[in-house]
Write an enzyme that holds these catalytic residues in place. Structure first.
Site, PDB file in Angstrom:
ATOM      1  N   PHE A   1       0.860  -1.260  -0.157  1.00 53.84           N
ATOM      2  CA  PHE A   1      -0.170   0.113  -0.076  1.00 53.84           C
ATOM      3  C   PHE A   1       0.996   1.191  -0.034  1.00 53.84           C
ATOM      4  CE2 PHE A   1      -2.795   3.259   1.763  1.00 53.84           C
ATOM      5  CZ  PHE A   1      -3.893   3.088   1.181  1.00 53.84           C
TER       6      PHE A   1
ATOM      7  N   TYR B   1     -10.537   1.008  10.824  1.00 50.94           N
ATOM      8  CA  TYR B   1     -11.697   1.159  10.329  1.00 50.94           C
ATOM      9  C   TYR B   1     -12.044   0.214   9.035  1.00 50.94           C
ATOM     10  CZ  TYR B   1      -8.138   3.607   7.547  1.00 50.94           C
ATOM     11  OH  TYR B   1      -6.976   3.649   6.765  1.00 50.94           O
ATOM     12  N   LYS B   2     -11.037  -0.610   8.744  1.00 46.25           N
ATOM     13  CA  LYS B   2     -11.489  -1.628   7.776  1.00 46.25           C
ATOM     14  C   LYS B   2     -12.509  -2.858   8.412  1.00 46.25           C
ATOM     15  CE  LYS B   2      -7.600  -0.134   5.042  1.00 46.25           C
ATOM     16  NZ  LYS B   2      -6.384   0.157   4.832  1.00 46.25           N
TER      17      LYS B   2
ATOM     18  N   ARG C   1     -12.024  -4.971  -6.258  1.00 46.56           N
ATOM     19  CA  ARG C   1     -12.038  -5.500  -4.996  1.00 46.56           C
ATOM     20  C   ARG C   1     -13.323  -5.746  -4.498  1.00 46.56           C
ATOM     21  NH1 ARG C   1      -7.933  -2.490  -1.134  1.00 46.56           N
ATOM     22  NH2 ARG C   1      -9.705  -1.220  -0.812  1.00 46.56           N
TER      23      ARG C   1
HETATM   24  C1  LIG Z   1      -5.576   1.313   4.825  1.00 46.14           C
HETATM   25  C2  LIG Z   1      -4.241   1.400   4.877  1.00 46.14           C
HETATM   26  C3  LIG Z   1      -3.352   2.084   5.464  1.00 46.14           C
HETATM   27  C4  LIG Z   1      -3.940   3.517   6.198  1.00 46.14           C
HETATM   28  O1  LIG Z   1      -2.985   4.452   6.451  1.00 46.14           O
HETATM   29  P1  LIG Z   1      -3.517   5.822   7.267  1.00 46.14           P
HETATM   30  O2  LIG Z   1      -2.286   6.372   7.603  1.00 46.14           O
HETATM   31  O3  LIG Z   1      -4.339   5.086   8.475  1.00 46.14           O
HETATM   32  O4  LIG Z   1      -4.619   6.416   6.313  1.00 46.14           O
HETATM   33  C5  LIG Z   1      -1.863   1.981   5.590  1.00 46.14           C
HETATM   34  N1  LIG Z   1      -1.690   0.872   5.075  1.00 46.14           N
HETATM   35  C6  LIG Z   1      -2.000  -0.185   4.469  1.00 46.14           C
HETATM   36  C7  LIG Z   1      -1.368  -1.325   4.152  1.00 46.14           C
HETATM   37  C8  LIG Z   1      -3.370   0.008   4.449  1.00 46.14           C
HETATM   38  O5  LIG Z   1      -4.249  -1.003   4.000  1.00 46.14           O
END
Ligand SMILES: *Cc1c(COP(=O)(O)O)cnc(C)c1O
Length: 418
Positions: free
Chosen positions: A131, A228-229, A377
């Site tokens: 990510f 939040y997921k 997804r």
């Molecule tokens: C959703 C997600 C994030 C989110 O990062 P935030 O700083 O909380 O916005 C980071 N890394 C991964 C792998 C994610 O899936």
């Protein structure tokens, strides 16, 4: 596919729902009427108890309790109390997990803390497929450290295992790949990382809350994740950090704010790190938002993560079975691994025109999401997704593709968030 085929499937889906031992959980979530919500891997829906939890935090604790609530309502201790509750879901014994900040900030702190444990080594290894924020933050971290570099696993090579050697300080790995849904073997990879003398940081954003995670058993060093997921704590809810207890004595991180101080209310000059996991904290936490996690954890408190995972795999198996012939027909590819031990909680389908397809599905109350350049997804959180939902989603996908509905102009326009 023909209507008769779908009718036969309908009986099977109803039977699977009737046999589902977890079907009672769905009523604990607010799912808009008629919506098939398959984006819980991006933003989980609200547990119904979230409404009263927020009302309590705002009306009783804030409005009436005011400043006394830092003690009386446990606000100041919340990073650890809720951290320990999350710890129970991710195989972490008490005292090793704190709730705080965003994943990006937590990665910054964690990467530095991990690199500080290997001061003679110069390389952070990560995945190009990661990510993006994880890599953006890693770039920021190496900029502030002398002579450090970032080496990335790339499709076609080098592979992660080939990059890990005696120069490696830290390996940052996504437990589940956000795009393909591929699941890594935490035990085996952590062992390899340790054999090379390096530190393992696991990103649990796409595994915490949907599959069993065993951080202590795997001897992971650090982990970060979001709530939040699959943890249903709402947009912007704080993330979490895990640090194995064996590293607590040498723990240092650069965002050395007062919440991480050994004695924050002595207001002394000079930073002294708190003993234990609080050393990872920086400043005041979003109390109202963090509190929702209690409601979300209560909603699954009477079931096991193993049972949730079993249903999640059944749901993804079923979706894959239904959409595989559709994908073959329209030149789309399922990129999520088929073996259960390599699959996270979602199913991803690669299709060049995936974006308008997702939009067309949404207009028909089937909500998935799109990740550029070509991935659709679909997440299958087991607490509230039914087998009949899976069937409806597959049937709607068939309809959207076979009738060229996605080619409609109105579905091509992209919003700021996709
Ligand atoms: C959703 C997600 C994030 C989110 O990062 P935030 O700083 O909380 O916005 C980071 N890394 C991964 C792998 C994610 O899936």
């Amino acid at each position: 596919m023909s209507d008769t085929i779908w009718q036969n499937h309908a009986q099977e889906a109803k039977r699977l729902d009737a046999e589902d031992q977890l079907s009672h959980l769905r009523d604990r979530y607010f799912i808009p009427e008629n919506m098939i919500y398959l984006a819980g891997n991006s933003l989980g829906p609200a547990p119904k108890a979230a409404f009263s939890e927020v009302a309590k935090a705002v009306e009783q604790e804030w409005a009436n309790g005011l400043v006394a609530s830092w003690n009386s309502a446990g606000w100041f201790a919340m990073p650890e109390t809720i951290g320990d509750r999350i710890g129970q879901l991710i195989g972490a014994a008490a005292g090793q997990t704190v709730l705080c900040d965003t994943v990006s900030l937590n990665l910054f702190k964690t990467l530095h803390a991990a690199a500080d444990l290997r001061p003679d080594r110069k390389v952070i290894v990560a995945e190009a497929s990661s990510f993006p924020t994880d890599l953006y933050v890693a770039e920021g971290v190496i900029k502030t450290r002398s002579n450090m570099e970032l080496q990335l696993e790339r499709p076609g090579g080098p592979m992660l295992e080939e990059l890990i050697n005696e120069d490696t300080a830290v390996v940052l790995i996504n437990h589940v790949d956000y795009k393909t849904g591929a699941l890594r073997d935490m035990v085996a990879l952590t062992r390899k990382i340790h054999a090379a003398g390096a530190i393992a940081i696991w990103d649990l954003c796409h595994s915490a809350g949907v599959l069993p995670v065993e951080l202590d058993t795997a001897q992971a060093d650090f982990a970060v994740g979001c709530t939040y997921k699959y943890l249903n704590a709402g947009p912007g809810a704080p993330g979490f950090i895990y640090v194995a207890e064996r590293h607590h004595t040498n723990l240092s991180q650069p965002l050395s704010g007062w919440w991480g101080h050994a004695a924050p209310f002595t207001f002394e000059i000079g930073y002294r790190s708190a003993p234990g996991i609080r050393a990872m904290l920086t400043g005041t936490q979003p109390i109202i938002s963090g509190r929702i996690i209690n409601a979300a954890l209560d909603a699954i408190a009477d079931v096991s993560m193993a049972d949730l995972r079993t249903k999640n795999l059944k749901l993804t198996d079923y979706f894959i079975k239904l959409v595989a012939p559709i994908c073959t027909k329209y030149g789309a590819t399922i990129t999520t691994p088929i073996p259960h031990h390599e699959r996270g909680g979602q199913v991803s389908i690669m299709f060049e025109d995936g974006y308008p397809v997702i939009r067309a599905l949404m207009s028909r109350d089937v909500v998935g999401d799109f990740r550029a350049p070509d991935t659709m997804r679909f997440g299958f959180p087991p607490a509230y997704i039914r087998f009949t939902d899976v069937l409806k989603a597959a049937q709607t996908l068939d309809d959207v593709l076979s009738n060229g509905i996605w080619e409609n102009k109105e579905y091509q326009q992209k919003g700021a968030v996709t």
